[in-house]
Design a protein around this motif. Sequence first.
Motif, PDB file in Angstrom:
ATOM      1  N   TRP A   1       0.857  -1.184   0.000  1.00 40.08           N
ATOM      2  CA  TRP A   1       0.000   0.000   0.000  1.00 40.08           C
ATOM      3  C   TRP A   1       0.893   1.234   0.000  1.00 40.08           C
ATOM      4  O   TRP A   1       1.838   1.339   0.805  1.00 40.08           O
TER       5      TRP A   1
ATOM      6  N   ARG B   1       0.541   5.693  -0.411  1.00 36.76           N
ATOM      7  CA  ARG B   1      -0.406   6.798  -0.382  1.00 36.76           C
ATOM      8  C   ARG B   1       0.252   8.031  -0.973  1.00 36.76           C
ATOM      9  O   ARG B   1       1.486   8.145  -1.014  1.00 36.76           O
ATOM     10  N   GLN B   2      -0.604   8.923  -1.427  1.00 34.87           N
ATOM     11  CA  GLN B   2      -0.113  10.130  -2.074  1.00 34.87           C
ATOM     12  C   GLN B   2      -0.901  11.335  -1.602  1.00 34.87           C
ATOM     13  O   GLN B   2      -2.137  11.348  -1.702  1.00 34.87           O
TER      14      GLN B   2
ATOM     15  N   ARG C   1       4.267   9.618  -4.179  1.00 35.07           N
ATOM     16  CA  ARG C   1       3.698   8.507  -3.420  1.00 35.07           C
ATOM     17  C   ARG C   1       4.701   8.036  -2.379  1.00 35.07           C
ATOM     18  O   ARG C   1       5.906   7.982  -2.635  1.00 35.07           O
TER      19      ARG C   1
ATOM     20  N   VAL D   1       3.401   2.915   2.501  1.00 34.91           N
ATOM     21  CA  VAL D   1       2.716   2.769   3.781  1.00 34.91           C
ATOM     22  C   VAL D   1       3.114   1.441   4.426  1.00 34.91           C
ATOM     23  O   VAL D   1       3.519   1.404   5.589  1.00 34.91           O
TER      24      VAL D   1
ATOM     25  N   ASP E   1      -3.602  11.546   7.758  1.00 35.44           N
ATOM     26  CA  ASP E   1      -3.676  10.316   6.968  1.00 35.44           C
ATOM     27  C   ASP E   1      -4.503  10.523   5.708  1.00 35.44           C
ATOM     28  O   ASP E   1      -4.598   9.623   4.863  1.00 35.44           O
TER      29      ASP E   1
ATOM     30  N   ALA F   1      -5.414  11.085   2.184  1.00 32.75           N
ATOM     31  CA  ALA F   1      -4.600  10.893   0.982  1.00 32.75           C
ATOM     32  C   ALA F   1      -5.320   9.940   0.042  1.00 32.75           C
ATOM     33  O   ALA F   1      -6.336   9.338   0.406  1.00 32.75           O
TER      34      ALA F   1
ATOM     35  N   TYR G   1      -4.944   6.389  -1.557  1.00 32.08           N
ATOM     36  CA  TYR G   1      -4.241   5.157  -1.217  1.00 32.08           C
ATOM     37  C   TYR G   1      -4.240   4.227  -2.419  1.00 32.08           C
ATOM     38  O   TYR G   1      -5.271   4.034  -3.064  1.00 32.08           O
ATOM     39  N   TYR G   2      -3.071   3.660  -2.695  1.00 31.98           N
ATOM     40  CA  TYR G   2      -2.895   2.801  -3.856  1.00 31.98           C
ATOM     41  C   TYR G   2      -2.377   1.431  -3.440  1.00 31.98           C
ATOM     42  O   TYR G   2      -1.495   1.321  -2.586  1.00 31.98           O
TER      43      TYR G   2
ATOM     44  N   GLY H   1      -6.408   3.597  -7.231  1.00 28.25           N
ATOM     45  CA  GLY H   1      -6.359   4.460  -6.051  1.00 28.25           C
ATOM     46  C   GLY H   1      -7.722   4.675  -5.445  1.00 28.25           C
ATOM     47  O   GLY H   1      -8.762   4.567  -6.127  1.00 28.25           O
TER      48      GLY H   1
ATOM     49  N   GLN I   1      -9.692   7.190  -2.274  1.00 27.46           N
ATOM     50  CA  GLN I   1      -9.529   8.326  -1.375  1.00 27.46           C
ATOM     51  C   GLN I   1      -9.890   7.951   0.053  1.00 27.46           C
ATOM     52  O   GLN I   1     -10.915   7.292   0.301  1.00 27.46           O
TER      53      GLN I   1
END
Length: 122
Positions: free
Chosen positions: A36, A38-39, A45, A48, A89, A91, A93-94, A115, A117
């Motif tokens: 995982w 996040r950006q 990015r 995580v 937190d 962001a 998340y991918y 991704g 949100q």
Amino acid sequence: QMHLVESGGGSVQAGGSLRLSCVVSGYNIDNYCMAWFRQFPGKEREMVAWINGFGGSTYGGSAKDRFTISKDSAVNTLYLEMRRLKPEDTAMYYCAAAIFNIWEGCAAWTYWGQGIQVTVSS
């Protein structure tokens, strides 16, 4: 071709919890490192947490002690359990995958989801 589809994001108040899921199709996730990222807006990015083909996990500093990465091979799904969420937190998340080699570890993060949100309000 591997496809990764994230779900479980949304809005939550500070102190709350969310569980992100990433359903993988096309390949067996046990043959891959899964992660995982996040950006934040305007930022690159950041990692995580990731889990390798042996099941060992590693966390970025921001996730340590609050987030838990796991996978269920039976349903080819990666999870991120997020607790005690903070506004910082917030962001996109991918979910990502990299080929796993037992001798060389994880290759480059090649496969990405679209991704999802996560928004944490104070």
